[in-house]
Each structure stands twice: as structure tokens, then as C-alpha cells.
Design a protein around this motif. Structure first.
Motif, PDB file in Angstrom:
ATOM      1  N   MET A   1       0.849  -1.173   0.000  1.00 13.24           N
ATOM      2  CA  MET A   1       0.000   0.000   0.000  1.00 13.24           C
ATOM      3  C   MET A   1       0.897   1.239   0.000  1.00 13.24           C
ATOM      4  O   MET A   1       1.852   1.332   0.760  1.00 13.24           O
ATOM      5  CB  MET A   1      -0.873  -0.033   1.243  1.00 13.24           C
ATOM      6  N   LYS A   2       0.554   2.172  -0.840  1.00  8.96           N
ATOM      7  CA  LYS A   2       1.373   3.372  -0.960  1.00  8.96           C
ATOM      8  C   LYS A   2       0.874   4.451  -0.015  1.00  8.96           C
ATOM      9  O   LYS A   2      -0.312   4.559   0.269  1.00  8.96           O
ATOM     10  CB  LYS A   2       1.327   3.886  -2.393  1.00  8.96           C
ATOM     11  N   ALA A   3       1.802   5.273   0.450  1.00  8.21           N
ATOM     12  CA  ALA A   3       1.455   6.352   1.360  1.00  8.21           C
ATOM     13  C   ALA A   3       0.560   7.382   0.674  1.00  8.21           C
ATOM     14  O   ALA A   3      -0.308   7.967   1.317  1.00  8.21           O
ATOM     15  CB  ALA A   3       2.723   7.014   1.892  1.00  8.21           C
ATOM     16  N   SER A   4       0.740   7.576  -0.610  1.00  4.06           N
ATOM     17  CA  SER A   4      -0.093   8.545  -1.333  1.00  4.06           C
ATOM     18  C   SER A   4      -1.556   8.109  -1.339  1.00  4.06           C
ATOM     19  O   SER A   4      -2.459   8.945  -1.258  1.00  4.06           O
ATOM     20  CB  SER A   4       0.413   8.727  -2.762  1.00  4.06           C
ATOM     21  N   GLU A   5      -1.798   6.815  -1.417  1.00  2.00           N
ATOM     22  CA  GLU A   5      -3.169   6.309  -1.353  1.00  2.00           C
ATOM     23  C   GLU A   5      -3.764   6.544   0.030  1.00  2.00           C
ATOM     24  O   GLU A   5      -4.942   6.856   0.159  1.00  2.00           O
ATOM     25  CB  GLU A   5      -3.193   4.807  -1.657  1.00  2.00           C
ATOM     26  N   LEU A   6      -2.939   6.372   1.039  1.00  2.00           N
ATOM     27  CA  LEU A   6      -3.421   6.536   2.415  1.00  2.00           C
ATOM     28  C   LEU A   6      -3.692   7.996   2.757  1.00  2.00           C
ATOM     29  O   LEU A   6      -4.610   8.293   3.514  1.00  2.00           O
ATOM     30  CB  LEU A   6      -2.407   5.950   3.397  1.00  2.00           C
ATOM     31  N   ARG A   7      -2.891   8.903   2.209  1.00  2.00           N
ATOM     32  CA  ARG A   7      -3.070  10.326   2.510  1.00  2.00           C
ATOM     33  C   ARG A   7      -4.423  10.835   2.032  1.00  2.00           C
ATOM     34  O   ARG A   7      -4.971  11.775   2.596  1.00  2.00           O
ATOM     35  CB  ARG A   7      -1.960  11.147   1.866  1.00  2.00           C
ATOM     36  N   ALA A   8      -4.956  10.209   1.000  1.00  2.00           N
ATOM     37  CA  ALA A   8      -6.234  10.637   0.441  1.00  2.00           C
ATOM     38  C   ALA A   8      -7.418  10.202   1.306  1.00  2.00           C
ATOM     39  O   ALA A   8      -8.521  10.701   1.141  1.00  2.00           O
ATOM     40  CB  ALA A   8      -6.393  10.082  -0.967  1.00  2.00           C
ATOM     41  N   LYS A   9      -7.187   9.299   2.244  1.00  2.00           N
ATOM     42  CA  LYS A   9      -8.270   8.769   3.071  1.00  2.00           C
ATOM     43  C   LYS A   9      -8.517   9.663   4.281  1.00  2.00           C
ATOM     44  O   LYS A   9      -7.622  10.359   4.757  1.00  2.00           O
ATOM     45  CB  LYS A   9      -7.943   7.356   3.541  1.00  2.00           C
ATOM     46  N   SER A  10      -9.740   9.587   4.804  1.00  2.00           N
ATOM     47  CA  SER A  10     -10.089  10.345   6.005  1.00  2.00           C
ATOM     48  C   SER A  10      -9.592   9.590   7.237  1.00  2.00           C
ATOM     49  O   SER A  10      -9.152   8.441   7.154  1.00  2.00           O
ATOM     50  CB  SER A  10     -11.606  10.518   6.081  1.00  2.00           C
ATOM     51  N   ALA A  11      -9.690  10.234   8.389  1.00  2.00           N
ATOM     52  CA  ALA A  11      -9.235   9.619   9.635  1.00  2.00           C
ATOM     53  C   ALA A  11     -10.041   8.368   9.962  1.00  2.00           C
ATOM     54  O   ALA A  11      -9.491   7.365  10.428  1.00  2.00           O
ATOM     55  CB  ALA A  11      -9.325  10.627  10.773  1.00  2.00           C
ATOM     56  N   ALA A  12     -11.337   8.399   9.693  1.00  2.00           N
ATOM     57  CA  ALA A  12     -12.177   7.226   9.964  1.00  2.00           C
ATOM     58  C   ALA A  12     -11.776   6.061   9.053  1.00  2.00           C
ATOM     59  O   ALA A  12     -11.723   4.909   9.504  1.00  2.00           O
ATOM     60  CB  ALA A  12     -13.641   7.581   9.754  1.00  2.00           C
ATOM     61  N   ASP A  13     -11.482   6.368   7.802  1.00  2.00           N
ATOM     62  CA  ASP A  13     -11.046   5.324   6.874  1.00  2.00           C
ATOM     63  C   ASP A  13      -9.694   4.752   7.283  1.00  2.00           C
ATOM     64  O   ASP A  13      -9.441   3.553   7.143  1.00  2.00           O
ATOM     65  CB  ASP A  13     -10.963   5.863   5.450  1.00  2.00           C
ATOM     66  N   LEU A  14      -8.821   5.614   7.789  1.00  2.00           N
ATOM     67  CA  LEU A  14      -7.508   5.148   8.251  1.00  2.00           C
ATOM     68  C   LEU A  14      -7.651   4.225   9.447  1.00  2.00           C
ATOM     69  O   LEU A  14      -6.942   3.213   9.555  1.00  2.00           O
ATOM     70  CB  LEU A  14      -6.603   6.339   8.584  1.00  2.00           C
ATOM     71  N   ASN A  15      -8.558   4.557  10.356  1.00  2.00           N
ATOM     72  CA  ASN A  15      -8.775   3.692  11.514  1.00  2.00           C
ATOM     73  C   ASN A  15      -9.333   2.345  11.092  1.00  2.00           C
ATOM     74  O   ASN A  15      -8.945   1.297  11.628  1.00  2.00           O
ATOM     75  CB  ASN A  15      -9.710   4.367  12.525  1.00  2.00           C
TER      76      ASN A  15
END
Length: 64
Positions: A1-15
Motif C-alpha cells: 500500500m502506498k502512502a499517497s493512497e493513504l493520505r487521500a483517506k479520512s481519519a475514519a477510513d484510516l482507523n
């Protein structure tokens, strides 16, 4: 998983993503313990993904 993909997600999605990764890590550890794991490098990949997600959660918390 790339960090750029994760940066686009919200905090709830990250959790949510973090919970899924922690479950995957547990599953891989159990497979390793029962000698059913073929590709041991998966554990390392999941651990790094967990670290990426936790880092981005911290960054987003500081920005808020």
C-alpha cells in the motif's frame, strides 16, 4: 500500500484500515506459529503498512 493512497483517506477510513491490517497481522502470526505460512515476507509488509497508517493518523490528528 502506498502512502499517497493513504493520505487521500479520512481519519475514519484510516482507523478502519488499521483494524483490518491488525487482523491480517494476527492471522499471519497464527499461520506462522502453526507452520502454515509459505511467504514469511508478508509479515514484514503488513507491519510496515501498519506503521504507515499509524503515522498518517498521527499527522492528521496534529493538523486538526
Amino acid at each position: 500500500m502506498k502512502a499517497s493512497e493513504l493520505r487521500a483517506k479520512s481519519a475514519a477510513d484510516l482507523n478502519k484500515e488499521l483494524n483490518e491490517l491488525l487482523k491480517a497481522q494476527f492471522s499471519l502470526r497464527m499461520q506462522l506459529a502453526t507452520q502454515q505460512l509459505n511467504n514469511t515476507s508478508e509479515i514484514k509488509k503488513v507491519r510496515r503498512d501498519i506503521a504507515r497508517v499509524r503515522t498518517l493518523i498521527g499527522v492528521k490528528a496534529k493538523q486538526s
